[in-house]
Enzyme design. Sequence first.
Site, PDB file in Angstrom:
ATOM      1  N   ASP A   1       0.791  -1.251   0.000  1.00 56.82           N
ATOM      2  CA  ASP A   1       0.000   0.000   0.000  1.00 56.82           C
ATOM      3  C   ASP A   1       0.819   1.295   0.000  1.00 56.82           C
ATOM      4  O   ASP A   1       0.464   2.262   0.685  1.00 56.82           O
ATOM      5  CB  ASP A   1      -0.957   0.017   1.214  1.00 56.82           C
ATOM      6  CG  ASP A   1      -1.946  -1.141   1.197  1.00 56.82           C
ATOM      7  OD1 ASP A   1      -1.904  -1.947   0.256  1.00 56.82           O
ATOM      8  OD2 ASP A   1      -2.743  -1.235   2.145  1.00 56.82           O
TER       9      ASP A   1
ATOM     10  N   LYS B   1      -6.692  -4.885  -2.887  1.00 55.47           N
ATOM     11  CA  LYS B   1      -7.270  -5.616  -1.754  1.00 55.47           C
ATOM     12  C   LYS B   1      -8.327  -4.754  -1.058  1.00 55.47           C
ATOM     13  O   LYS B   1      -8.086  -3.586  -0.769  1.00 55.47           O
ATOM     14  CB  LYS B   1      -6.160  -6.047  -0.781  1.00 55.47           C
ATOM     15  CG  LYS B   1      -5.343  -4.909  -0.186  1.00 55.47           C
ATOM     16  CD  LYS B   1      -4.238  -5.477   0.671  1.00 55.47           C
ATOM     17  CE  LYS B   1      -3.464  -4.437   1.434  1.00 55.47           C
ATOM     18  NZ  LYS B   1      -4.241  -3.522   2.261  1.00 55.47           N
TER      19      LYS B   1
ATOM     20  N   CYS C   1      -1.964  -2.585   7.748  1.00 54.37           N
ATOM     21  CA  CYS C   1      -1.963  -3.484   6.590  1.00 54.37           C
ATOM     22  C   CYS C   1      -0.724  -4.368   6.511  1.00 54.37           C
ATOM     23  O   CYS C   1      -0.793  -5.495   6.017  1.00 54.37           O
ATOM     24  CB  CYS C   1      -2.158  -2.676   5.321  1.00 54.37           C
ATOM     25  SG  CYS C   1      -3.841  -2.019   5.215  1.00 54.37           S
TER      26      CYS C   1
HETATM   27  C1  C5J Z   1      -2.984   0.527   5.607  1.00 58.47           C
HETATM   28  C2  C5J Z   1      -4.723   1.666   6.825  1.00 58.47           C
HETATM   29  N1  C5J Z   1      -2.506   0.376   4.395  1.00 58.47           N
HETATM   30  N2  C5J Z   1      -3.907   2.080   7.779  1.00 58.47           N
HETATM   31  N3  C5J Z   1      -4.255   0.993   5.731  1.00 58.47           N
HETATM   32  O1  C5J Z   1      -2.291   0.312   6.571  1.00 58.47           O
HETATM   33  O2  C5J Z   1      -5.914   1.905   6.883  1.00 58.47           O
END
Ligand code: C5J
Length: 222
Positions: free
Chosen positions: A25, A130, A163
């Site tokens: 991400d 995802k 994540c």
């Molecule tokens: C991720 C989030 N990528 N913190 N998403 O960690 O909502």
Amino acid sequence: MIELAAAQPFAYRFELAHSALVIIDMQRDFVEPGGFGESLGNDVTRLQAIVPTVQRVLHAWRAAGGRVVHTREAHRADLSDCPPAKRRRGNPTLRIGDAGPMGRILVAGEPGNQIVPALAPIDGEIVIDKPGKGAFYATGLHERLQSLGVTHLVFMGVTTEVCVQTSMREANDRGYECLLVEDGTASYFAEFKAATLAMITAQGAIVGWTARAAALTAGLPS
Ligand code: C5J
């Protein structure tokens, strides 16, 4: 066989042919102002700070001929894969699906949902959208990795305790030997990152290993 003797809590060994670098991400929505991360009240500069390190490891991994997986937290335009509870949660200035300065928040295909240019995927790399925090939920990633004979996963990305950790735990439960690059991951909360690194390596690597980026790149064939 590559051995990272300096990994925590003890040496991590992997074969490049049976490994994948998984970058979680590294999207504009988390790393740049105006995205999902900032809408939740977070300071995104902490996340921006790791981009050069992640890029260094990515380039070294590619140069060594290693396999790369990129993930994006992304929902369909009609939000049919976004549970209402996820959309309702928190008190953001912009909710998932709302229009922000980089397009609709966390919606696939929008400018803010793209991976930052410095880390953009190249041809042949796997890109996974995802709907959840974990990379293995509703994505088919496990089946793809199994078909490629992958047994070891090296993680980087954001955020460490959300994540990244969720994906690493999912991977651990599916039998992968996982390592997290300590300076290739970031959280909006320094204490959450530190706690995550500690809980991964505790109890004899109960979730996996950690190592510094320099130790990993030094171990890769050039
Ligand atoms: C991720 C989030 N990528 N913190 N998403 O960690 O909502």
